[in-house]
Enzyme design. Structure first.
Site, PDB file in Angstrom:
ATOM      1  N   LYS A  67      -2.161  -1.341  -3.912  1.00 29.04           N
ATOM      2  CA  LYS A  67      -3.067  -0.198  -3.822  1.00 29.04           C
ATOM      3  C   LYS A  67      -2.283   1.095  -3.848  1.00 29.04           C
ATOM      4  CE  LYS A  67      -6.093   1.918  -0.475  1.00 29.04           C
ATOM      5  NZ  LYS A  67      -6.499   1.913   0.885  1.00 29.04           N
ATOM      6  N   LYS A  84       0.849  -1.192   0.000  1.00 28.12           N
ATOM      7  CA  LYS A  84       0.000   0.000   0.000  1.00 28.12           C
ATOM      8  C   LYS A  84       0.882   1.239   0.000  1.00 28.12           C
ATOM      9  CE  LYS A  84      -3.623   2.373   2.527  1.00 28.12           C
ATOM     10  NZ  LYS A  84      -4.743   2.220   3.452  1.00 28.12           N
TER      11      LYS A  84
HETATM   12  C1  PBG Z   1      -7.757   3.000   5.506  1.00 28.98           C
HETATM   13  C2  PBG Z   1      -7.969   2.943   4.039  1.00 28.98           C
HETATM   14  C3  PBG Z   1      -7.736   3.931   3.064  1.00 28.98           C
HETATM   15  C4  PBG Z   1      -8.266   3.433   1.876  1.00 28.98           C
HETATM   16  C5  PBG Z   1      -8.758   2.159   2.144  1.00 28.98           C
HETATM   17  N1  PBG Z   1      -8.547   1.853   3.472  1.00 28.98           N
HETATM   18  C6  PBG Z   1      -7.220   5.335   3.148  1.00 28.98           C
HETATM   19  C7  PBG Z   1      -5.891   5.632   3.682  1.00 28.98           C
HETATM   20  O1  PBG Z   1      -5.040   4.767   3.851  1.00 28.98           O
HETATM   21  O2  PBG Z   1      -5.719   6.806   3.993  1.00 28.98           O
HETATM   22  C8  PBG Z   1      -8.316   4.191   0.574  1.00 28.98           C
HETATM   23  C9  PBG Z   1      -9.329   3.725  -0.405  1.00 28.98           C
HETATM   24  C10 PBG Z   1      -9.684   4.702  -1.472  1.00 28.98           C
HETATM   25  O3  PBG Z   1      -9.071   5.773  -1.634  1.00 28.98           O
HETATM   26  O4  PBG Z   1     -10.638   4.411  -2.189  1.00 28.98           O
HETATM   27  N2  PBG Z   1      -6.519   2.765   5.974  1.00 28.98           N
END
Ligand code: PBG
Length: 333
Positions: A258, A203
């Site tokens: 992601k 991520k």
């Molecule tokens: C929470 C999380 C996030 C997303 C999914 N789970 C945001 C972040 O890490 O700030 C982002 C998903 C999206 O932008 O559609 N940790």
């Protein structure tokens, strides 16, 4: 590629295979089906606001609305959803303790959905950002740092809490070290050996999450603070592969890359380095870019959405989280 020896033109005419739709379909290398698609949903207490300003066509559902919506998507063939709660500020705290309340909105929703539908798979996000006053995914300790080891204990309790209430797949999205191992051990200890872990393993610290943070209600809490002390620097490829491989080693059943569209190289690298299923998350910012580009007639909406998803699959993803999932299921049916 060493096995490719071409005698060249005219023995080779690539266009022979592209001349008509029969051959084009016959030789197509990538497929997209409703089985690959996960639909994310934002959920709310019924007195919270349903409207999400930053994400066109996406809203927050209360329990009743969600049940009606799920009945519709099951008809379209989508069998898996992921849920993200908007917690009222009054229930947020520095250590995100609402996450382990068995009557929090995620647990209540899980119980309701599991009672109502026996053919639905529910994935729950495991991170503290929805629950903390800081808007961070972890607990900030007295030295002002996001404390890894305190956080993974909380995430493990949270995972057991969700599993107890019917969650099929827990999806840690926090990027703390060792959380997959800790969650797996806690699930096993509590006899949830069949609960899957889908790890948001690679991520990145991306600019593309902003609309999501508004939807989740963590944007103002986070303010100008950055998640760069735990999410991966977007310049780093080896590090991203390493993180997924470590999570597999710790017991992840599925890994994730992601965002998706800007990170296709990472999806492919991980595909070539492991044998477990890979998910990709087409995040809120990617969704909105496609929406805005179509609104401005820069692209044709449907065709461009499909291109974006096929390319993610071509890169090597097996599963896609996308806010377009429901619409795509309509197109495919
Ligand atoms: C929470 C999380 C996030 C997303 C999914 N789970 C945001 C972040 O890490 O700030 C982002 C998903 C999206 O932008 O559609 N940790």
């Amino acid at each position: 590629m060493t096995y490719f020896k071409s005698k060249g033109f005219p023995y080779h005419r690539g266009r022979r295979l592209r001349n008509n739709s029969y051959t084009r379909e016959m030789i197509s290398e990538t497929s997209l089906s409703v089985n690959d698609l996960i639909m994310p949903y934002f959920i709310r207490d019924h007195n919270e606001d349903f409207e999400i300003l930053g994400m066109d066509g996406v809203k927050r559902y209360d329990e009743k609305e969600l049940v009606e919506e799920i009945a519709r998507i099951l008809d379209l063939g989508i069998k898996s959803i992921s849920i993200f709660p908007k917690i009222p500020d009054s229930k947020k705290s520095p250590d995100g303790s609402e996450s382990i309340n068995e009557n929090n909105i995620v647990c209540k929703t899980l119980r309701k959905l599991k009672k109502r539908f026996d053919n639905l798979q529910v994935i729950c996000d495991v991170a503290l950002d929805a629950y903390t006053t800081s808007g961070h995914d972890g607990i900030i300790d007295k030295n002002g740092v996001i404390n890894n080891d305190m956080t993974i204990e909380r995430l493990s309790e949270m995972s057991v809490n969700f599993a107890k209430n019917g969650c099929d797949i827990v999806a840690p999205s926090d990027m703390m070290d060792g959380r997959v191992k800790s969650i797996r051990e806690s699930l096993e200890k509590n006899r949830f050996s069949n609960t899957c872990i889908l790890s948001y393993s690679s991520k990145f610290c991306s600019n593309l999450y902003l609309p999501f943070r508004e939807a989740l209600g963590s944007k103002d809490n986070l303010g100008n603070s950055s998640k760069s002390s735990y999410q991966i620097d977007f310049r780093n490829r080896n590090e991203a592969i390493k993180e997924s491989l470590e999570d597999i080693h710790e017991g992840a059943d599925i890994v994730m890359v992601k965002p998706a569209g800007y990170y296709l190289d990472i999806i492919r690298d991980i595909r070539n380095s492991c044998l477990i299923p890979i998910a990709a998350y087409q995040v809120s910012g990617e969704y909105m870019m496609i929406k805005k580009a179509s609104e401005n007639n820069i692209v044709d909406y449907k065709e461009f959405v499909l291109e974006s998803l096929y390319c993610i699959k071509r890169a090597g993803a097996d599963i896609i989280f996308s806010y377009f999932s429901k619409e795509v299921a309509e197109w495919l049916s």
